[in-house]
Design a protein around this motif. Sequence first.
Motif, mmCIF file in Angstrom:
data_model
loop_
_atom_site.group_PDB
_atom_site.id
_atom_site.type_symbol
_atom_site.label_atom_id
_atom_site.label_comp_id
_atom_site.label_asym_id
_atom_site.label_seq_id
_atom_site.Cartn_x
_atom_site.Cartn_y
_atom_site.Cartn_z
ATOM 1 N N ARG A 166 -20.896 -0.315 -10.297
ATOM 2 C CA ARG A 166 -19.465 -0.313 -9.986
ATOM 3 C C ARG A 166 -18.906 0.667 -9.095
ATOM 4 N N LEU A 167 -17.576 0.289 -8.194
ATOM 5 C CA LEU A 167 -16.503 1.522 -7.740
ATOM 6 C C LEU A 167 -15.430 2.422 -7.812
ATOM 7 N N LEU A 168 -16.019 2.949 -7.682
ATOM 8 C CA LEU A 168 -15.319 4.281 -8.212
ATOM 9 C C LEU A 168 -14.507 5.111 -7.101
ATOM 10 N N ALA A 169 -13.040 5.126 -7.037
ATOM 11 C CA ALA A 169 -12.219 5.663 -5.881
ATOM 12 C C ALA A 169 -11.214 6.886 -6.103
ATOM 13 N N ALA A 228 -6.806 -2.080 2.606
ATOM 14 C CA ALA A 228 -7.863 -1.769 4.206
ATOM 15 C C ALA A 228 -8.531 -0.885 3.578
ATOM 16 N N ALA A 229 -8.102 0.309 2.903
ATOM 17 C CA ALA A 229 -8.921 1.922 3.169
ATOM 18 C C ALA A 229 -10.583 1.066 2.257
ATOM 19 N N MET A 230 -10.282 -0.121 0.944
ATOM 20 C CA MET A 230 -11.270 -0.629 -0.233
ATOM 21 C C MET A 230 -11.937 -1.091 0.805
ATOM 22 N N TYR A 286 -12.514 9.310 3.209
ATOM 23 C CA TYR A 286 -10.998 9.043 4.193
ATOM 24 C C TYR A 286 -10.177 9.185 4.273
ATOM 25 N N LYS A 287 -9.592 9.805 5.142
ATOM 26 C CA LYS A 287 -8.062 10.242 5.649
ATOM 27 C C LYS A 287 -6.864 9.212 4.973
ATOM 28 N N VAL A 288 -6.473 9.569 3.849
ATOM 29 C CA VAL A 288 -5.045 8.700 3.599
ATOM 30 C C VAL A 288 -4.363 8.170 4.736
ATOM 31 N N ALA A 289 -3.469 8.836 5.639
ATOM 32 C CA ALA A 289 -2.971 8.557 6.306
ATOM 33 C C ALA A 289 -3.661 8.077 7.850
ATOM 34 N N ASP A 290 -4.840 8.185 7.434
ATOM 35 C CA ASP A 290 -5.781 7.132 9.051
ATOM 36 C C ASP A 290 -5.833 5.495 8.054
ATOM 37 N N HIS A 291 -5.004 4.992 7.085
ATOM 38 C CA HIS A 291 -4.999 3.954 6.660
ATOM 39 C C HIS A 291 -3.966 3.394 6.364
ATOM 40 N N ALA A 292 -3.846 1.655 6.402
ATOM 41 C CA ALA A 292 -2.569 1.329 6.357
ATOM 42 C C ALA A 292 -2.122 1.170 4.364
#
Length: 327
Positions: free
Chosen positions: A5-8, A42-44, A32-38
């Motif tokens: 299971r994925l946890l974020a 996208a981060a997931m 990951y840095k939040v600011a680096d992803h749109a």
Amino acid sequence: MTYPRLLADVGGTNVRFALETAPMRIGKVTAYKVADHASLEAAMRLYMSTLADSERPGHAAIGLANPVTGDHVKLTNHNWAFSIEAMRQALGLETLVAINDFTSLALALPHLPAGDLVQVRPGSAVATAPRALIGPGTGLGVSGLVPAPGGGAVALAGEGGHIEVMPVTDDEWIAWRAAHDQLGRVSAERLLSGMGLSHIHVALSAEMGTLLAEPLTPAQVTEGALKQNDPLCRRAFDAFCGLLGSVAGDIALVLGARGGVYIGGGIVPRFVDAFHASPFNARFVDKGRMGQYLADIPVYVIAAEFPALPGLARALADRLEGDMRRA
């Protein structure tokens, strides 16, 4: 198969991903840095692209540093916004649970080992009583864990970081007035957060007639206070800790938190010893007739690196168990 299971855990600054491969067995954390992803999607997608086919999750839970009151979510301290259901479908997930990040941290409290907690106020926790949770970071998170009839507990999903704040000392009033002149209403989060610590220092500097070229970062303020013996940084640090003591005491009174008060977030765990010696403890019990009531409540700083993940695992397990009962 319901695992992995994925946890974020999504904060205002960082998003952290991990796989739960068995009940409460949580693997390596990737940040990951939040600011680096749109977008969160996208981060997931980036994280999921690093997984082997056998590791592809069908179920996921995300904790978010903002209210979750419906399908549409927008982060309070960032521009990420999304539909929970649309993202579930886009990522090919069977289940996607989204809850407030401090709700997930509250759910995690029973699962944190003693080594991940540093007691900074003495007291005797009552096992059957509510626990309070507060944490300055990018914002100010507040929650609680309330025992439920028949066992278990309910984690509160509120926005206590946006309550009013009442200054006491001259330095706190200076910071409050500066924030009020700039913003109007001053919530607790305006002063009890990373930006709040910087704001307190700027306000005190201006009161002393010193105009800064640019505000010190929260790390620079604490560095100046605790390592460089800078008087103005020390005043800012003490004002921050004193205000946190007052707010934490108020929340403990509201919840009847005789099960203990827990301090999380990304700021206080970095300087636990200095925090222990700060005005926090005196201000926590400075509640007039209710001072003795609070004096018996222990306070702990959460020192775990990724403490919210077990709470996300619990929230996801509860959702899947509920789905099975309804099927």
